[in-house]
Each structure stands twice: as structure tokens, then as C-alpha cells.
Write a protein that holds these residues in place. Structure first.
Motif, PDB file in Angstrom:
ATOM      1  N   ALA A   1     -60.023  20.594  36.883  1.00  0.00           N
ATOM      2  CA  ALA A   1     -58.652  20.946  37.273  1.00  0.00           C
ATOM      3  C   ALA A   1     -58.284  20.295  38.601  1.00  0.00           C
TER       4      ALA A   1
ATOM      5  N   ASP B   1     -58.139  16.341  37.938  1.00  0.00           N
ATOM      6  CA  ASP B   1     -56.930  15.924  37.222  1.00  0.00           C
ATOM      7  C   ASP B   1     -55.659  16.282  37.989  1.00  0.00           C
ATOM      8  N   GLY B   2     -55.654  17.469  38.609  1.00  0.00           N
ATOM      9  CA  GLY B   2     -54.479  17.884  39.367  1.00  0.00           C
ATOM     10  C   GLY B   2     -54.221  16.972  40.549  1.00  0.00           C
TER      11      GLY B   2
ATOM     12  N   ASP C   1     -52.322  27.065  41.462  1.00  0.00           N
ATOM     13  CA  ASP C   1     -52.910  26.119  40.525  1.00  0.00           C
ATOM     14  C   ASP C   1     -53.138  24.780  41.236  1.00  0.00           C
TER      15      ASP C   1
ATOM     16  N   ALA D   1     -52.857  21.712  40.287  1.00  0.00           N
ATOM     17  CA  ALA D   1     -51.793  20.734  40.068  1.00  0.00           C
ATOM     18  C   ALA D   1     -50.570  21.046  40.921  1.00  0.00           C
ATOM     19  N   ASP D   2     -50.256  22.336  41.070  1.00  0.00           N
ATOM     20  CA  ASP D   2     -49.124  22.717  41.922  1.00  0.00           C
ATOM     21  C   ASP D   2     -49.414  22.399  43.377  1.00  0.00           C
TER      22      ASP D   2
ATOM     23  N   ALA E   1     -51.388  20.077  44.448  1.00  0.00           N
ATOM     24  CA  ALA E   1     -51.349  18.624  44.587  1.00  0.00           C
ATOM     25  C   ALA E   1     -49.917  18.120  44.710  1.00  0.00           C
ATOM     26  N   ALA E   2     -49.033  18.656  43.875  1.00  0.00           N
ATOM     27  CA  ALA E   2     -47.636  18.214  43.915  1.00  0.00           C
ATOM     28  C   ALA E   2     -47.010  18.513  45.272  1.00  0.00           C
TER      29      ALA E   2
END
Length: 468
Positions: free
Chosen positions: A76, A79-80, A292, A294-295, A297-298
């Protein structure tokens, strides 16, 4: 951020976030590894293995590590944070098996001692994918790291810069090192993250790094850049631990990137990298609400790209260092209940004290950081009403508390098994032989199979260094 929940019938004796459950047998999925579940008889299964069967073989206390959960969290973050280098912070928990999982999932590895480096090398980790931290690396440690081909060394003092430059130059002259040693400069950005004082690591009055505001960070970067045997790869900033939002990274990134730009302008050296550290939080109790990957990371990428645009500089190659956020929730610790007693509280209430066969020797965080944990009865189902309990260890210290506040079944009794989730980070890593306790084993579980990856210490281990 914290979730506020009603205190139930125990107002004043339990924290506001602790909800009195309708069923004390239920697991709260947020707190446990992804494969953890209870069957109809109340038996906890992790990785397809029944915990009572596992501890029948290895005894208690025991750390149970969910391999698939660990790997999925590693993926996670990989990939994130696509496009970043993700370094697993080995200080959270490291073993040869875990180091291999890290490499197999495509992560790099961060170490901060010669012992951790030894584990990494035994696991066959590519040294070029290892980062080496520490505020007082000895000449022997630096020499070994450089000779082994460690990709980057994060320097923390001018003494270390001079020491490292001398060692690298010597190894280059003998042919043992083919080119300059990669170096990052650890800086303190003056940001105090929302965390415990002892684990907030970016404010000025502490042992780590070079201060940006005082100018010592620029001076350190200049020193590295001037050393022919060193290559200044970038700046490293770590703002703390158990952090749930990105506001701290926003302030830190602004200050670190301003220094990054100044170094490019005044020294003519464009550093290719920047490391934002780790500190991503996990859920120990229902008051915790982790983001999360991915969040995260964004949000972090948006912060960095925005600051770089404002400064008119290219975005450096970014890296992060999650440790707790990968292994923390992947592990639980299983104990056997030894004694149960009632203690009267003010206002006519009472608390059930449950003593288990471990304690601060296998999890020092409650005593050291006042850390909160949860727990559950995992060896049977109970229909008894929940009672307010405190789980304590067996050591000769009043502060030997495992779980300060929890609702457990009212018929909790000696011989029952309790499991505490979220113990993957710093439980085994900071375990000790206090009271001459034997450190527990780590048992990895996956697809219905259990294997010991770190064995329990024995009496022979304990006495081997006692020369009598």
C-alpha cells in the motif's frame, strides 16, 4: 484526529473515547491485522491459525505477526507513494525474515545501528537500497557501512561529516570504494508534530539534526559538498511519530525546500533528493483515525510540488520512511491471565485488575510514552457483561501497565488468553530482560501455517554473558 465516543456508564473512570461495548467478544477491525477474526466460540484466528493452538506450541507471551497483513501494508505504501523511494524503518521491528519481505515487496530499508545493518546484510538486502541513520555513528560503524556499499548515510553532526569524509577518502584511495559516498543531511525544521514530547523529533531543543533557523543546516550541507569523497544527495527531515494529518509536513516541506533552493543558488549544487521521514500513525484505540497511504501521498505530493513551483525549482526525487505504519497493526501480543482482582474507585465504581505473564519487558511503550492500547479475550466466548478493566504486567513496578483502559468480559479468569493488537512497532524492538525476563518469540502466520522467525530466549541465553 480523534474520534469522540460516549463514555457509557463509566463516566469519570474511563476516557471519553472508550465505548462500553454491547458485546465484549467483538473485535474492532481497525485495530487488528487484516486476517484477524474470531470464530463462533470466541477463538481468535490470525493468518488462518487459531491462537490457542499456536501458543500451545510456543507458550506465552508471544508476538504473532500476520505476514500477509505486513506485506499488504508494504504494498500500500509502495503503490500509494509511486515514484517515491519507500524505506521501511527497521527500528520499528526487524528480523531476517522481515527484511526479506521488505525487499520482496519492492521497498528499501532504513537502519540506525550496526546490529540492524547486520540483519539487513544477512537477509541479502542490496546495500545500495539501505539508508543508515543515527546521531552518533562510530568510526567502526561508518567504515563498515561505507565498505558494504550502503547507498546513503544520513549525517547528524559536523564530527560525523569529517569522520565520514576521512573514511570514504581512505577507502577510495585503496579501491575499496569506487566513488563518493552518498550523504543526506538531517535537518530540523522547527516543527513540533502533534505527538508525545519524547517522540517529537523536529523541534529545536533535541539531539537530532542540524537547525535550519540557526544556519547550521546550511553550514553542514556546505561541509558535505566541499568534501571530495562525499556526494550531497539531499536533505532529510523527520517531524515526529504517530502523526495523523499532513499539516506538519506542509510547514516542514516549506522550510526544507527553501534551504534546498538556497543550497542550489549559493553553492551551485542541485541536490537530486529529499527525504520527508516517517511518523505516519496507526490505530491503537478507537480514538485514532489513520489515513490511507494513497491519500497521504496525494496530499504530501501536492504540498511539495506547490512549494517547488513557488520557489521556481524542480521537484527532487522524494522518499519516505514508514515503519510503524507497516508493521504496527500487523502484530499482536498474546498473554495468559494469571490473577484477577477488584479495586475500588472513587464514587463507588470499581476496576478489574487483570495480571498477565508479560508486561513492560515486552512492551515498554505504555510506561515510556503513556501509550494507550486495546485488548480482547481470545481463547473463548463469554456471555458475561463487560467490566472496566486494567491489564497489568508481572514486573516489580507500579507503572507496569499493558492496557490502561479496556472493557473485558466480567468472568475474565486465570488461564484465559488475552491479545493486545498493534504491538508490531517497538514491542519486540524495545523488549528487555528487566527482572531477568526472557524475551518472547515472534511467530509469523500465513495461510494456516505458523513459523517461529525469532525464537524465545532461553535461560542459557540469559546467563551466557554472566561470567560469575
Amino acid at each position: 484526529m480523534a474520534r469522540q465516543v460516549p463514555p457509557g456508564d463509566f463516566a469519570g473512570t474511563s476516557p471519553v473515547w472508550l465505548r462500553q461495548p454491547d458485546d465484549a467478544n467483538e473485535l474492532i477491525p481497525l485495530l487488528w491485522s487484516k486476517t484477524a477474526r474470531k470464530d463462533d466460540d470466541g477463538i481468535l484466528h490470525v493468518g488462518g491459525v487459531a491462537v490457542p493452538d499456536l501458543v500451545a506450541d510456543v507458550n506465552t507471551p508471544a508476538y504473532v505477526l500476520d505476514e500477509e497483513d505486513f506485506r499488504s501494508r508494504a504494498r500500500a505504501f509502495r503503490d500509494g507513494f509511486a515514484g517515491y523511494d519507500v524505506y521501511y524503518a527497521g527500528k520499528a521491528f526487524l528480523s531476517v525474515a522481515v527484511a526479506k519481505w521488505v525487499a520482496e515487496e519492492g521497498l528499501c530499508l532504513d537502519v540506525c545501528s550496526d546490529g540492524e545493518l547486520s540483519v539487513a546484510l544477512r537477509a541479502g538486502i542490496d546495500p545500495a537500497r539501505i539508508g543508515y541513520h543515527g546521531n552518533n555513528k562510530t568510526p567502526m560503524e561508518l567504515r563498515r557501512a561505507v565498505a558494504a556499499g550502503v547507498g546513503r548515510i544520513i549525517v547528524d553532526s559536523t564530527d560525523e561529516i569529517d569522520r565520514l569524509a576521512s573514511i570514504a577518502a581512505e577507502l577510495i584511495s585503496t579501491g575499496a570504494l569506487s566513488g563518493p559516498q552518498g550523504v543526506m543531511v538531517r535537518v530540523t525544521a522547527g516543527v513540533e508534530a502533534h505527538t508525545h514530547e519524547f517522540i517529537a523529533t523536529a523541534h529545536e531543543d533535541q539531539k537530532f539534526g542540524f537547525s535550519i533557523s540557526s544556519g547550521s543546516a546550511f553550514d553542514a550541507a556546505s561541509r558535505v559538498a566541499a568534501a571530495e569523497a562525499l556526494h550531497l544527495d539531499g536533505l532529510h527531515s523527520h517531524i515526529g511519530s504517530q502523526i495523523f494529518d499532513t499539516s506538519g509536513w506542509e510547514v516542514a516541506a516549506r522550510r526544507v525546500l527553501a534551504l534546498h533552493a538556497r543550497i542550489a543558488t549559493e553553492l551551485g549544487h542541485v541536490m537530486p533528493e529529499m527525504d520527508l521521514g516517517g511518523g505516519f500513525g496507526i490505530a491503537y484505540t478507537t480514538q485514532d483515525d489513520p489515513a490511507d497511504p494513497a491519500d497521504l501521498a496525494a496530499q504530501i505530493t501536492k504540498i511539495v510540488t506547490g512549494e517547488c513551483s513557488a520557489l521556481g525549482i524542480a521537484v527532487p526525487h522524494l522518499s519516505i520512511e514508514p515503519g510503524r505504519a507497516i508493521v504496527g497493526s500487523s502484530m499482536c501480543t498474546v498473554y495468559t491471565v494469571g490473577t484477577v482482582k477488584q479495586v475500588a474507585l472513587d464514587g463507588g465504581a470499581s476496576r478489574t485488575y487483570v495480571s498477565v505473564d508479560g508486561g513492560m519487558s515486552d512492551n515498554i511503550r505504555p510506561a515510556l510514552y503513556d501509550a494507550d492500547y486495546s485488548c480482547s479475550l481470545v481463547s473463548r466466548r463469554s456471555d458475561a457483561a463487560p467490566v472496566l478493566a486494567r491489564v497489568v504486567g508481572k514486573h516489580c513496578e507500579s507503572g507496569d501497565i499493558v492496557v490502561k483502559h479496556e472493557f473485558l468480559p466480567g468472568d475474565i479468569a486465570p488461564g484465559d488468553l488475552l491479545a493486545v493488537p498493534g504491538t508490531g512497532a517497538y514491542g519486540r524492538s524495545m523488549a528487555s530482560n528487566y527482572n531477568h525476563a526472557l524475551r518472547p518469540p515472534v511467530v509469523a502466520v500465513r495461510d494456516g501455517q505458523a513459523r517461529v522467525i525469532v525464537r524465545r530466549e532461553t535461560e542459557d541465553d540469559l546467563l551466557a554473558s554472566d561470567l560469575g
